[in-house]
Design an enzyme around this catalytic site. Structure first.
Site, PDB file in Angstrom:
ATOM      1  CG  HIS A  54      40.663  33.402  47.665  1.00  0.00           C
ATOM      2  ND1 HIS A  54      40.163  33.074  48.882  1.00  0.00           N
ATOM      3  CD2 HIS A  54      41.825  32.708  47.245  1.00  0.00           C
ATOM      4  CE1 HIS A  54      40.870  32.222  49.276  1.00  0.00           C
ATOM      5  NE2 HIS A  54      42.008  31.900  48.593  1.00  0.00           N
ATOM      6  CG  ASP A  70      36.274  32.683  48.906  1.00  0.00           C
ATOM      7  OD1 ASP A  70      37.192  33.152  48.027  1.00  0.00           O
ATOM      8  OD2 ASP A  70      35.804  31.675  48.667  1.00  0.00           O
ATOM      9  CG  ASP A  77      43.697  29.943  51.634  1.00  0.00           C
ATOM     10  OD1 ASP A  77      43.628  30.774  50.569  1.00  0.00           O
ATOM     11  OD2 ASP A  77      43.237  28.635  51.450  1.00  0.00           O
ATOM     12  CD  GLU A  98      40.615  30.050  45.837  1.00  0.00           C
ATOM     13  OE1 GLU A  98      41.483  29.033  45.431  1.00  0.00           O
ATOM     14  OE2 GLU A  98      40.144  29.482  47.189  1.00  0.00           O
ATOM     15  CD  GLU A  99      39.317  28.610  50.214  1.00  0.00           C
ATOM     16  OE1 GLU A  99      39.562  27.408  50.048  1.00  0.00           O
ATOM     17  OE2 GLU A  99      40.330  29.420  50.772  1.00  0.00           O
ATOM     18  CD  GLU A 123      45.219  29.886  47.128  1.00  0.00           C
ATOM     19  OE1 GLU A 123      45.351  29.281  48.205  1.00  0.00           O
ATOM     20  OE2 GLU A 123      44.171  30.680  47.187  1.00  0.00           O
ATOM     21  CG  HIS A 172      41.383  25.285  53.942  1.00  0.00           C
ATOM     22  ND1 HIS A 172      40.719  24.414  52.664  1.00  0.00           N
ATOM     23  CD2 HIS A 172      41.622  26.343  53.484  1.00  0.00           C
ATOM     24  CE1 HIS A 172      40.710  25.275  51.736  1.00  0.00           C
ATOM     25  NE2 HIS A 172      41.523  26.347  51.830  1.00  0.00           N
TER      26      HIS A 172
HETATM   27 ZN   LIG Z   1      43.126  30.187  48.955  1.00  0.00          ZN
END
Ligand SMILES: [Zn+2]
Length: 375
Positions: A75, A77, A105, A137-138, A162, A348
Site C-alpha cells: 500500500h 499510503d 509500513d 489501506e490505513e 506489511e 505508526h
Molecule cells: Zn501497512
C-alpha cells in the site's frame, strides 16, 4: 537506483492517506515501465473527492485479462506524522536503521519488491508476475476493496507487504464493526412509568453481548493469541440529563473473527439477542447497523508460498491480529501471505524505521519467490 535510494524517494513523497497518492503512483508507474512491466491505473475519488489510484504492473502475459502466478502487493499510503518529526519525509540512516514515515509500513516492502523485479529477467518469465500498489489501506483497506470488487486481476499466490519482521504470516483475524442504537421514551425521572429508559434497555443488551463474547471462546484456533473471536463494546453514549428518562443510547460493537467463522456470525448472535429482548418487552426498539465486515483469512500451512517463505526465512509461519489486504487478495483468487521488513510495533510511531539488513533480506526473499513461482 539502490534499494536505499528507492526507499528514500518513496519516503520523500508525502502520501498520508487523506492526500492524493497520485505523485507516488506516478513515480512507481515510471519505475515499473522502465523495467518493461505493463502498467494500468485504477483511479477513484475518495469520500472527500480526493483522487486516489490503485496500480497494477505486470509482465509475462499479453492477455487482456491479467492472470498472474505471483502478485507482490504494497500500500502506498501512510498514517499521518507529527509536524515536529524532521525526518518524516527525509530518510535518515542511523546505526543500521532507516528512519522515516512509511519506511517500515509499507514503503520498505515496496522498495524491496521493485528491487526484486529489477533483478529478474522479466523477458524470460514462464508465468506472469504482478506488482500491485494500492491506496487507502490505513483507512480501512479501501483501495484493495475496490480492486477486489472490480476484479481487474487474478493471482494464484500473493505476498502482501506489511511489517512482520520478515516472518511469513499465513492467517489473520477479520475486523468488524457495528453500531447499535437503542431507543426508549423520554420522561421525567420522577415518573418512570411515563417513559422507557433506553439506557436500561441498552444495559440489558450489552450484558447479553458480554455473554456472547464468552460463548465465542468455545470456538478456538490454537494458532492465534487469544485463540478465539474477541468482541468489544468500546463506546457507549446515552441520555441527556440526570433527571430525564433516557430516550436513546448507542454503543459500538467491534469483533475480530477467527478464520473459518463467518464475519456475520456475531451479527446473527446479536440479532437473536435483540429479538429475544423484543419478545420480553414489546416496546423494545433497537437497530444494529453493520459498518464493516472484513472476513478473516487463512492460507493453509502446506501452501507452496508458505513453505517457500518459511524456507527462505528459516522461520515458521505465524498469524496476525491486525488488518491487512490479504482478504482482498484472497478474493482475487490468491493464497496470500503477509510478509515484510520492519516491526509492526514501531509502525505508526514518530521514529518509525526499518533495519537496513531486513530491507535487503526482504528483497532477496522476494527475488527468490519470483524465481520459484515465475521461472
Ligand atoms: Zn501497512
Amino acid at each position: 537506483m539502490s534499494l536505499e535510494q528507492t526507499l528514500a524517494e518513496l519516503v520523500g513523497i508525502n502520501s498520508v492517506s487523506n492526500n492524493s497518492n497520485a505523485e507516488i503512483i506516478r513515480f512507481l508507474a515510471a519505475r515499473c515501465e522502465s523495467l518493461g512491466l505493463r502498467v494500468k491505473l485504477f483511479p477513484y475519488e475518495d469520500e472527500l473527492n480526493v483522487e486516489k489510484l490503485n496500480m497494477v504492473a505486470w509482465a509475462g502475459t499479453d492477455a487482456e485479462k491479467i492472470e498472474v502466478e505471483l502478485a507482490l502487493v504494497g500500500h502506498t499510503d501512510t498514517v499521518p506524522f507529527d509536524a515536529g518529526w524532521g525526518e518524516a519525509l527525509r530518510l535518515t540512516e542511523r546505526e543500521g536503521k532507516l528512519y522515516g514515515r512509511g519506511a517500515c509500513d509499507t514503503k520498505g516492502f515496496i522498495a524491496a519488491a521493485l528491487a526484486a523485479a529489477e533483478g529478474a529477467e522479466l523477458r524470460r518469465l514462464k508465468r506472469p508476475l504482478a506488482l500491485v500498489f494500492t491506496a487507502d489501506e490505513e483507512v480501512g483497506c479501501l483501495g484493495a476493496k475496490r480492486l477486489a470488487e472490480a476484479r481487474p486481476l487474478r493471482a494464484r499466490y500473493s505476498v502482501v507487504g506489511e511489517p512482520t519482521s520478515l516472518r511469513p504470516m499465513r492467517a489473520g483475524k477479520g475486523y468488524c464493526l457495528a453500531e447499535v442504537v437503542v431507543r426508549g421514551r423520554e420522561g421525567h425521572s420522577a415518573y418512570p412509568a411515563l417513559g422507557a429508559s433506553a439506557i436500561f434497555r441498552a444495559a440489558r443488551l450489552v450484558s447479553r453481548v458480554e455473554s456472547i463474547g464468552h460463548e465465542l471462546q468455545a470456538d478456538t484456533r490454537p494458532e492465534f493469541e487469544p485463540p478465539y473471536t474477541t468482541l468489544n463494546v468500546g463506546l457507549i453514549r446515552g441520555g441527556t440529563a440526570k433527571n430525564i428518562i433516557a430516550g436513546e443510547c448507542r454503543f459500538t460493537l467491534e469483533w475480530r473473527p477467527v478464520p473459518g467463522q463467518a464475519a456475520s456470525h456475531v451479527v446473527e448472535l446479536v440479532r437473536a439477542a435483540i429479538e429475544d429482548e423484543a419478545a420480553r418487552d414489546a416496546d423494545f426498539d433497537c437497530s444494529l447497523n453493520v459498518i464493516r465486515l472484513d472476513e478473516a483469512t487463512e492460507t493453509l500451512a502446506d501452501s507452496a508460498l508458505v513453505r517457500l517463505l518459511e524456507e527462505a526465512t528459516a522461520s515458521t509461519a505465524g498469524t496476525i491480529a491486525f488488518g491487512t489486504e490479504a482478504p482482498q487478495m484472497a478474493e482475487l483468487g490468491a493464497e496470500a501471505v503477509v510478509f515484510g521488513p520492519g516491526d509492526i510495533r514501531v509502525a505508526h510511531r514518530t521514529g518509525e524505521f526499518v533495519p537496513v539488513e531486513e530491507l535487503r533480506e526482504c528483497a532477496r526473499v522476494l527475488a527468490r519467490a519470483i524465481e520459484h513461482f515465475c521461472f
